[in-house]
Design a protein around this motif. Structure first.
Motif, PDB file in Angstrom:
ATOM      1  N   VAL A   1      -4.576  11.540  -3.137  1.00  0.00           N
ATOM      2  CA  VAL A   1      -4.364  10.207  -2.569  1.00  0.00           C
ATOM      3  C   VAL A   1      -4.495  10.340  -1.056  1.00  0.00           C
ATOM      4  O   VAL A   1      -3.881  11.231  -0.459  1.00  0.00           O
ATOM      5  CB  VAL A   1      -2.965   9.648  -2.928  1.00  0.00           C
ATOM      6  N   HIS A   2      -5.324   9.491  -0.463  1.00  0.00           N
ATOM      7  CA  HIS A   2      -5.492   9.517   0.995  1.00  0.00           C
ATOM      8  C   HIS A   2      -4.867   8.251   1.559  1.00  0.00           C
ATOM      9  O   HIS A   2      -5.424   7.162   1.395  1.00  0.00           O
ATOM     10  CB  HIS A   2      -6.974   9.560   1.369  1.00  0.00           C
ATOM     11  N   TYR A   3      -3.710   8.401   2.184  1.00  0.00           N
ATOM     12  CA  TYR A   3      -3.047   7.250   2.789  1.00  0.00           C
ATOM     13  C   TYR A   3      -2.240   7.729   3.993  1.00  0.00           C
ATOM     14  O   TYR A   3      -1.314   8.544   3.836  1.00  0.00           O
ATOM     15  CB  TYR A   3      -2.127   6.560   1.766  1.00  0.00           C
TER      16      TYR A   3
ATOM     17  N   ALA B   1       2.540   5.920  -3.202  1.00  0.00           N
ATOM     18  CA  ALA B   1       3.573   6.759  -3.813  1.00  0.00           C
ATOM     19  C   ALA B   1       3.402   6.787  -5.338  1.00  0.00           C
ATOM     20  O   ALA B   1       3.497   7.848  -5.968  1.00  0.00           O
ATOM     21  CB  ALA B   1       4.956   6.220  -3.441  1.00  0.00           C
ATOM     22  N   TRP B   2       3.092   5.647  -5.916  1.00  0.00           N
ATOM     23  CA  TRP B   2       2.910   5.584  -7.376  1.00  0.00           C
ATOM     24  C   TRP B   2       1.685   6.392  -7.808  1.00  0.00           C
ATOM     25  O   TRP B   2       1.742   7.173  -8.766  1.00  0.00           O
ATOM     26  CB  TRP B   2       2.776   4.110  -7.808  1.00  0.00           C
TER      27      TRP B   2
ATOM     28  N   ILE C   1      -0.025  -5.280  -9.352  1.00  0.00           N
ATOM     29  CA  ILE C   1      -1.088  -4.344  -8.937  1.00  0.00           C
ATOM     30  C   ILE C   1      -0.899  -3.001  -9.645  1.00  0.00           C
ATOM     31  O   ILE C   1      -1.847  -2.407 -10.169  1.00  0.00           O
ATOM     32  CB  ILE C   1      -1.070  -4.170  -7.393  1.00  0.00           C
ATOM     33  N   ILE C   2       0.346  -2.527  -9.681  1.00  0.00           N
ATOM     34  CA  ILE C   2       0.626  -1.229 -10.310  1.00  0.00           C
ATOM     35  C   ILE C   2       0.464  -1.322 -11.831  1.00  0.00           C
ATOM     36  O   ILE C   2      -0.127  -0.429 -12.455  1.00  0.00           O
ATOM     37  CB  ILE C   2       2.026  -0.715  -9.886  1.00  0.00           C
TER      38      ILE C   2
ATOM     39  N   ALA D   1       0.839  -1.207   0.000  1.00  0.00           N
ATOM     40  CA  ALA D   1       0.000   0.000   0.000  1.00  0.00           C
ATOM     41  C   ALA D   1       0.870   1.253   0.000  1.00  0.00           C
ATOM     42  O   ALA D   1       0.552   2.250  -0.663  1.00  0.00           O
ATOM     43  CB  ALA D   1      -0.945  -0.007   1.204  1.00  0.00           C
ATOM     44  N   THR D   2       1.976   1.213   0.739  1.00  0.00           N
ATOM     45  CA  THR D   2       2.889   2.361   0.785  1.00  0.00           C
ATOM     46  C   THR D   2       3.449   2.641  -0.616  1.00  0.00           C
ATOM     47  O   THR D   2       3.494   3.796  -1.074  1.00  0.00           O
ATOM     48  CB  THR D   2       4.043   2.088   1.777  1.00  0.00           C
TER      49      THR D   2
END
Ligand SMILES: *Cc1c(COP(=O)(O)O)cnc(C)c1O
Length: 382
Positions: free
Chosen positions: A272-274, A261-262, A368-369, A256-257
């Motif tokens: 982006v909410h993280y 960033a991506w 995933i990316i 997730a980190t």
């Protein structure tokens, strides 16, 4: 002892009779008594059964609690904890509360005279200002769904203690592998164990844990009285899922980190909410109370059309509600978890028309990316 070791120790309870390394599934509604006058530890399975007890002890241990109670769903756990309050009591609740909890507070408990005020718990002064003479507790959820706003747990606890109130925290999004609210003075932690604790999108389960004997007694009383208990089989499945909680959370949060960033670098992404991103407004608070930002993030692609196109072209995440499974899940909060809010209410809560929530699973982050990059290439077409 490290959490990774502890998880295996508390979920692998050796059977005293046979030495079986896994907890026996004791499918029995009633337990034979040997003493006419005094009942043994187990009598009727709603009141307690050995399989559920093993799982209850496991969750309690991981949360640094001394008492744990398992329920048939997260909502059963949360409702049971809230049922320890009485008519005339008032609760200050985070305005970012889970939709099911919102519904129980507004449409069920209100009929029994238990009242509440919703407050943005990011503003500690507003929390203090919402406390009434009959307030009994502050109820928080951090990070919140789906905008991943972070509540300062120690800050809330300080206000609660100054006013002699309980603090209740929903720790579903972090799990005890990443965040232990009881260590910060929270009195009761609740969970949708359906999500990260069980971890495989297979069962519904809920948990409530505490270190206080008096609160444990009240929660147990409601668990036994109302009876929304976790079944024996589901208790076993929960135990099985929890054995890998440590590695699942480590891998999913690392992915997730990277994903956050991506996403931040993508021209089609507005926000982006993280909580694990240094750009998150409460990044520092998150790092003081949790290991990292967790495995869930949300991001805005500008419009419902873009959100629809993106979901249509993604092949890895399941498009669905829920989170915390081994498989990635993407959801569209405006039409899913927050569909009951009007468009104005949604925007006021930060739930913009282009918002998608991604619960990162255990697939390769490279895949995933790549999957997202491919889906982004279709935005703006049609
Ligand atoms: C899913 C969820 C709940 C409700 O749990 P169920 O197991 O679905 O009843 C409560 N709180 C949070 C934060 C959740 O994500």
């Amino acid at each position: 002892m490290d959490d990774l070791t502890k998880i295996l120790q508390v979920t692998t309870t050796h059977d005293q009779l046979t030495g079986a390394v896994n907890t026996p599934i004791q499918l029995s509604a009633t337990f034979a008594q040997t003493d006419f006058d005094n009942l043994g530890e187990f009598d009727y399975a709603r009141s307690g059964n050995p399989t559920r007890l093993a799982a209850e002890n496991a969750v309690a241990t991981l949360e640094h609690a001394t008492h744990g109670y398992l329920f048939s769903s997260g909502m059963a756990a949360i409702s049971s904890v809230l049922m320890t309050f009485s008519a005339g009591d008032h609760i200050v609740v985070t305005s970012h509360v889970y939709g099911g909890t919102f519904r129980v507070l507004t449409d069920v408990l209100s009929r029994f005279g238990i009242t509440h005020t919703f407050v943005d718990c990011g503003e500690l002064a507003d929390v203090a200002a919402a406390i009434l003479p009959n307030t009994k507790a502050i109820y928080i959820e951090t990070p919140s769904n789906p905008t991943l706003s972070v509540t300062d747990i120690a800050g809330i606890v300080a206000i609660a203690k100054a006013h002699d109130l309980l603090t209740i925290a929903d720790n579903t999004f972090m799990s005890p592998a990443l965040q232990k609210p009881l260590d910060f003075g929270v009195d009761i932690v609740v969970h949708s164990a359906t999500k990260f604790l069980a971890g495989h999108s297979d069962i519904l389960a809920g948990a409530a844990v505490t270190k206080r004997d008096d609160l444990a007694e009240q929660i147990y009383f409601i668990q036994n009285a109302v009876g929304a208990t976790l079944s024996v089989l589901d208790s076993w499945i929960l135990l099985r899922g929890m054995k890998t909680l440590g590695v699942r959370m480590a891998q999913a949060s690392a992915s997730a980190t990277q994903l956050a960033a991506w996403l931040t670098d993508q021209p089609q992404v507005n926000a982006v909410h993280y909580p694990g991103s240094p750009t998150h407004p409460n990044y520092q608070v998150q790092l003081t109370q949790a290991q990292n930002g967790g495995a869930v993030l949300s991001f805005d692609v500008g419009s419902i059309e873009n959100a629809r196109q993106l979901v249509k072209h993604l092949t890895i995440p399941i498009y669905s509600v829920s989170l915390g499974g081994v498989e990635s899940i993407i959801s569209y909060p405006p039409k899913m978890s927050h569909a009951e809010l009007s468009e104005d209410e949604q925007v006021a809560s930060g739930i913009t028309p282009g918002l998608l929530r991604y619960s990162v699973g255990l697939e390769s982050i490279t895949d995933i990316i790549a999957d997202l990059a491919n889906a982004f290439s279709y935005l703006g077409e049609e």
